[in-house]
Design a protein around this motif. Sequence first.
Motif, PDB file in Angstrom:
ATOM      1  N   CYS A  74       0.815  -1.221   0.000  1.00  9.57           N
ATOM      2  CA  CYS A  74       0.000   0.000   0.000  1.00  9.57           C
ATOM      3  C   CYS A  74       0.843   1.263   0.000  1.00  9.57           C
ATOM      4  CB  CYS A  74      -0.948   0.000   1.199  1.00  9.57           C
ATOM      5  SG  CYS A  74      -2.302  -1.156   1.007  1.00  9.57           S
ATOM      6  N   ARG A  75       2.139   1.159   0.113  1.00  9.31           N
ATOM      7  CA  ARG A  75       3.031   2.320   0.075  1.00  9.31           C
ATOM      8  C   ARG A  75       3.496   2.651  -1.348  1.00  9.31           C
ATOM      9  NH1 ARG A  75       2.803   5.735   3.645  1.00  9.31           N
ATOM     10  NH2 ARG A  75       4.899   6.369   3.153  1.00  9.31           N
ATOM     11  N   ARG A  76       3.032   1.882  -2.332  1.00  9.09           N
ATOM     12  CA  ARG A  76       3.414   2.160  -3.726  1.00  9.09           C
ATOM     13  C   ARG A  76       2.934   3.543  -4.126  1.00  9.09           C
ATOM     14  NH1 ARG A  76       1.080  -2.661  -7.106  1.00  9.09           N
ATOM     15  NH2 ARG A  76      -0.573  -2.404  -5.593  1.00  9.09           N
ATOM     16  N   ARG A  77       3.695   4.172  -4.969  1.00 13.09           N
ATOM     17  CA  ARG A  77       3.346   5.481  -5.498  1.00 13.09           C
ATOM     18  C   ARG A  77       3.665   5.515  -6.981  1.00 13.09           C
ATOM     19  NH1 ARG A  77       1.445   5.542  -1.211  1.00 13.09           N
ATOM     20  NH2 ARG A  77       1.831   6.867   0.544  1.00 13.09           N
ATOM     21  N   GLU A  78       2.804   6.172  -7.729  1.00 13.57           N
ATOM     22  CA  GLU A  78       3.075   6.482  -9.125  1.00 13.57           C
ATOM     23  C   GLU A  78       2.794   7.969  -9.299  1.00 13.57           C
ATOM     24  OE1 GLU A  78       1.181   3.955 -11.998  1.00 13.57           O
ATOM     25  OE2 GLU A  78       1.851   2.141 -10.965  1.00 13.57           O
ATOM     26  N   GLY A  92       7.465   3.693  -7.606  1.00  6.57           N
ATOM     27  CA  GLY A  92       8.335   3.240  -6.543  1.00  6.57           C
ATOM     28  C   GLY A  92       7.623   3.041  -5.225  1.00  6.57           C
ATOM     29  N   ILE A  93       8.369   2.445  -4.301  1.00  7.46           N
ATOM     30  CA  ILE A  93       7.940   2.283  -2.917  1.00  7.46           C
ATOM     31  C   ILE A  93       8.992   2.988  -2.069  1.00  7.46           C
ATOM     32  CG2 ILE A  93       7.502   0.645  -1.042  1.00  7.46           C
ATOM     33  CD1 ILE A  93       6.771  -1.430  -3.140  1.00  7.46           C
ATOM     34  N   PHE A  94       8.601   3.999  -1.329  1.00  3.75           N
ATOM     35  CA  PHE A  94       9.477   4.818  -0.487  1.00  3.75           C
ATOM     36  C   PHE A  94      10.417   5.722  -1.290  1.00  3.75           C
ATOM     37  CE2 PHE A  94       8.738   1.171   2.471  1.00  3.75           C
ATOM     38  CZ  PHE A  94       7.936   1.856   3.362  1.00  3.75           C
ATOM     39  N   ARG A  95      10.820   5.313  -2.486  1.00  2.00           N
ATOM     40  CA  ARG A  95      11.692   6.119  -3.338  1.00  2.00           C
ATOM     41  C   ARG A  95      11.417   5.761  -4.794  1.00  2.00           C
ATOM     42  NH1 ARG A  95      15.711   2.882  -5.262  1.00  2.00           N
ATOM     43  NH2 ARG A  95      16.013   0.947  -4.139  1.00  2.00           N
ATOM     44  N   LYS A  96      11.891   6.588  -5.707  1.00  2.00           N
ATOM     45  CA  LYS A  96      11.689   6.323  -7.126  1.00  2.00           C
ATOM     46  C   LYS A  96      12.523   5.110  -7.529  1.00  2.00           C
ATOM     47  CE  LYS A  96      13.526   9.217  -9.919  1.00  2.00           C
ATOM     48  NZ  LYS A  96      13.863  10.340 -10.783  1.00  2.00           N
ATOM     49  N   GLN A  97      11.854   4.097  -8.114  1.00  2.00           N
ATOM     50  CA  GLN A  97      12.545   2.879  -8.530  1.00  2.00           C
ATOM     51  C   GLN A  97      12.579   2.717 -10.043  1.00  2.00           C
ATOM     52  OE1 GLN A  97      10.096   0.289  -6.106  1.00  2.00           O
ATOM     53  NE2 GLN A  97      11.729   0.071  -4.604  1.00  2.00           N
ATOM     54  N   ALA A  98      11.672   3.377 -10.746  1.00  2.00           N
ATOM     55  CA  ALA A  98      11.655   3.294 -12.210  1.00  2.00           C
ATOM     56  C   ALA A  98      10.990   4.548 -12.755  1.00  2.00           C
ATOM     57  CB  ALA A  98      10.894   2.055 -12.668  1.00  2.00           C
ATOM     58  N   GLU A  99      11.378   4.933 -13.964  1.00  2.00           N
ATOM     59  CA  GLU A  99      10.757   6.087 -14.595  1.00  2.00           C
ATOM     60  C   GLU A  99      10.749   5.914 -16.110  1.00  2.00           C
ATOM     61  OE1 GLU A  99      12.797   9.905 -14.330  1.00  2.00           O
ATOM     62  OE2 GLU A  99      14.591   8.826 -13.715  1.00  2.00           O
ATOM     63  N   TRP A 100       9.757   6.552 -16.737  1.00  2.00           N
ATOM     64  CA  TRP A 100       9.592   6.504 -18.180  1.00  2.00           C
ATOM     65  C   TRP A 100       9.293   7.907 -18.692  1.00  2.00           C
ATOM     66  CZ3 TRP A 100       7.719   3.005 -14.763  1.00  2.00           C
ATOM     67  CH2 TRP A 100       8.087   1.673 -14.950  1.00  2.00           C
ATOM     68  N   HIS A 101       9.835   8.223 -19.868  1.00  2.00           N
ATOM     69  CA  HIS A 101       9.553   9.477 -20.558  1.00  2.00           C
ATOM     70  C   HIS A 101       8.929   9.123 -21.902  1.00  2.00           C
ATOM     71  CE1 HIS A 101      11.826  12.040 -17.812  1.00  2.00           C
ATOM     72  NE2 HIS A 101      12.713  11.074 -17.760  1.00  2.00           N
TER      73      HIS A 101
END
Length: 169
Positions: A74-78, A92-101
Amino acid sequence: MVQQLPLNGGTRLLLTPNQSMSWRGNVRVWLALCGVSLVIAGGMAWLGAWVVLPFAGLELAALATAIYLTSLACRRREILTITDEALHLEKGIFRKQAEWHLPRPYARLRINPPLNPVAPPRLFLVHREKEVALANFLNRDDIEALVSLLEHSGLAIDTRAPAPPSIWM
């Protein structure tokens, strides 16, 4: 949950799963269940069924693990940032783990219909052959709100399901 965050010259959306209880609330429920379980297991041990104690401990450990993993999920963020030039998605969860442009003029939102009547539709950001799953943890109401916000921001929406893969090579 879909939250619109302030951004000059664009739109920024924070997408999070619904969380009915905080971590502190989950710990309180677990401690209450520990108390009840230990009273019952203690009574059974006092009556001579001491073998109940290890199983009560295993049950409480399994419950603690399940609560922890659910709270972690439940801590996931987009974070989806939409500007005139690009779409920027961070996960990511707690920090950015992946990104797309993805370039804005050529990107679109594809809505795959649900596989069964209970499941929500699946959302994908698509650019040419690249597709990125978007907010696969949202419920139906949140997906409708997200699609509405994306539609108002001018993103092209494709409601057709993709063609099934060919069996023939």
